[in-house]
Scaffold this motif. Structure first.
Motif, PDB file in Angstrom:
ATOM      1  N   SER A 112       7.482  -2.099  -6.522  1.00 41.10           N
ATOM      2  CA  SER A 112       6.918  -3.050  -5.554  1.00 41.10           C
ATOM      3  C   SER A 112       7.102  -2.605  -4.113  1.00 41.10           C
ATOM      4  O   SER A 112       6.749  -3.330  -3.186  1.00 41.10           O
ATOM      5  CB  SER A 112       7.567  -4.429  -5.748  1.00 41.10           C
ATOM      6  OG  SER A 112       8.953  -4.350  -5.512  1.00 41.10           O
ATOM      7  N   THR A 113       7.626  -1.400  -3.893  1.00 41.35           N
ATOM      8  CA  THR A 113       7.809  -0.883  -2.531  1.00 41.35           C
ATOM      9  C   THR A 113       6.471  -0.825  -1.818  1.00 41.35           C
ATOM     10  O   THR A 113       5.469  -0.382  -2.375  1.00 41.35           O
ATOM     11  CB  THR A 113       8.434   0.525  -2.570  1.00 41.35           C
ATOM     12  OG1 THR A 113       9.711   0.438  -3.191  1.00 41.35           O
ATOM     13  CG2 THR A 113       8.589   1.101  -1.191  1.00 41.35           C
ATOM     14  N   ASP A 114       6.451  -1.296  -0.576  1.00 39.85           N
ATOM     15  CA  ASP A 114       5.235  -1.216   0.251  1.00 39.85           C
ATOM     16  C   ASP A 114       5.229   0.130   0.945  1.00 39.85           C
ATOM     17  O   ASP A 114       5.950   0.331   1.928  1.00 39.85           O
ATOM     18  CB  ASP A 114       5.222  -2.359   1.264  1.00 39.85           C
ATOM     19  CG  ASP A 114       3.963  -2.373   2.115  1.00 39.85           C
ATOM     20  OD1 ASP A 114       3.133  -1.451   2.016  1.00 39.85           O
ATOM     21  OD2 ASP A 114       3.817  -3.336   2.886  1.00 39.85           O
ATOM     22  N   CYS A 115       4.434   1.036   0.462  1.00 39.21           N
ATOM     23  CA  CYS A 115       4.416   2.404   0.989  1.00 39.21           C
ATOM     24  C   CYS A 115       3.773   2.506   2.365  1.00 39.21           C
ATOM     25  O   CYS A 115       3.875   3.552   3.011  1.00 39.21           O
ATOM     26  CB  CYS A 115       3.680   3.330   0.013  1.00 39.21           C
ATOM     27  SG  CYS A 115       4.512   3.500  -1.594  1.00 39.21           S
ATOM     28  N   SER A 116       3.138   1.467   2.825  1.00 37.45           N
ATOM     29  CA  SER A 116       2.500   1.526   4.129  1.00 37.45           C
ATOM     30  C   SER A 116       3.501   1.325   5.263  1.00 37.45           C
ATOM     31  O   SER A 116       3.158   1.526   6.426  1.00 37.45           O
ATOM     32  CB  SER A 116       1.385   0.479   4.234  1.00 37.45           C
ATOM     33  OG  SER A 116       1.940  -0.829   4.255  1.00 37.45           O
ATOM     34  N   LYS A 117       4.722   0.939   4.932  1.00 37.76           N
ATOM     35  CA  LYS A 117       5.709   0.670   5.995  1.00 37.76           C
ATOM     36  C   LYS A 117       6.715   1.769   6.133  1.00 37.76           C
ATOM     37  O   LYS A 117       7.190   2.368   5.268  1.00 37.76           O
ATOM     38  CB  LYS A 117       6.438  -0.641   5.698  1.00 37.76           C
ATOM     39  CG  LYS A 117       5.487  -1.806   5.756  1.00 37.76           C
ATOM     40  CD  LYS A 117       6.221  -3.101   5.545  1.00 37.76           C
ATOM     41  CE  LYS A 117       5.224  -4.246   5.660  1.00 37.76           C
ATOM     42  NZ  LYS A 117       5.815  -5.507   5.463  1.00 37.76           N
TER      43      LYS A 117
END
Length: 117
Positions: A112-117
């Protein structure tokens, strides 16, 4: 059957990467490079036991190669793609690899890691 297909796919990607690998300084990181660096971790992720030193070396190489924000985002998205087919046990083993290798990451990785951040 799905596992055999995944292993075959990884083997093909690794073979292609070994033949066509270009210096990372010149090109953007690719999922094939991420897969190649982390291939030695596969046996540990699947079966547990001791983390192979080649796995730690591959992770270290990946972290060192991901110098730009775009490279880190690419690596993150590649890892998320790999994690999508993993069992909970495999995800748990994969999540502790950085700690077991003594390699600090800027974030705890999860599917669920947000790779955009």
């Amino acid at each position: 059957m799905a596992r055999a297909a995944a292993v075959t796919t990884i083997a093909i990607v690794v073979a292609m990467t070994m033949v066509a690998r270009t210096p990372r300084e010149v090109t953007a990181m690719t999922c094939a490079e991420v897969d190649f660096d982390l291939l030695p971790c596969l046996s540990y992720i699947r079966n547990g036991g001791d983390v192979p030193s080649d796995c730690c070396n591959g992770l270290s190489g990946l972290v060192n190669a991901a110098k730009t924000t775009d490279d880190r985002r690419t690596a993150c998205n590649c890892l998320k793609s790999l994690a999508s087919g993993a069992s909970n046990d495999e995800l748990s083993r994969a999540a502790v690899i950085p700690d077991k290798c003594g390699i600090p990451l800027p974030y705890k990785f999860s599917p669920s890691t947000d790779c955009s951040k």
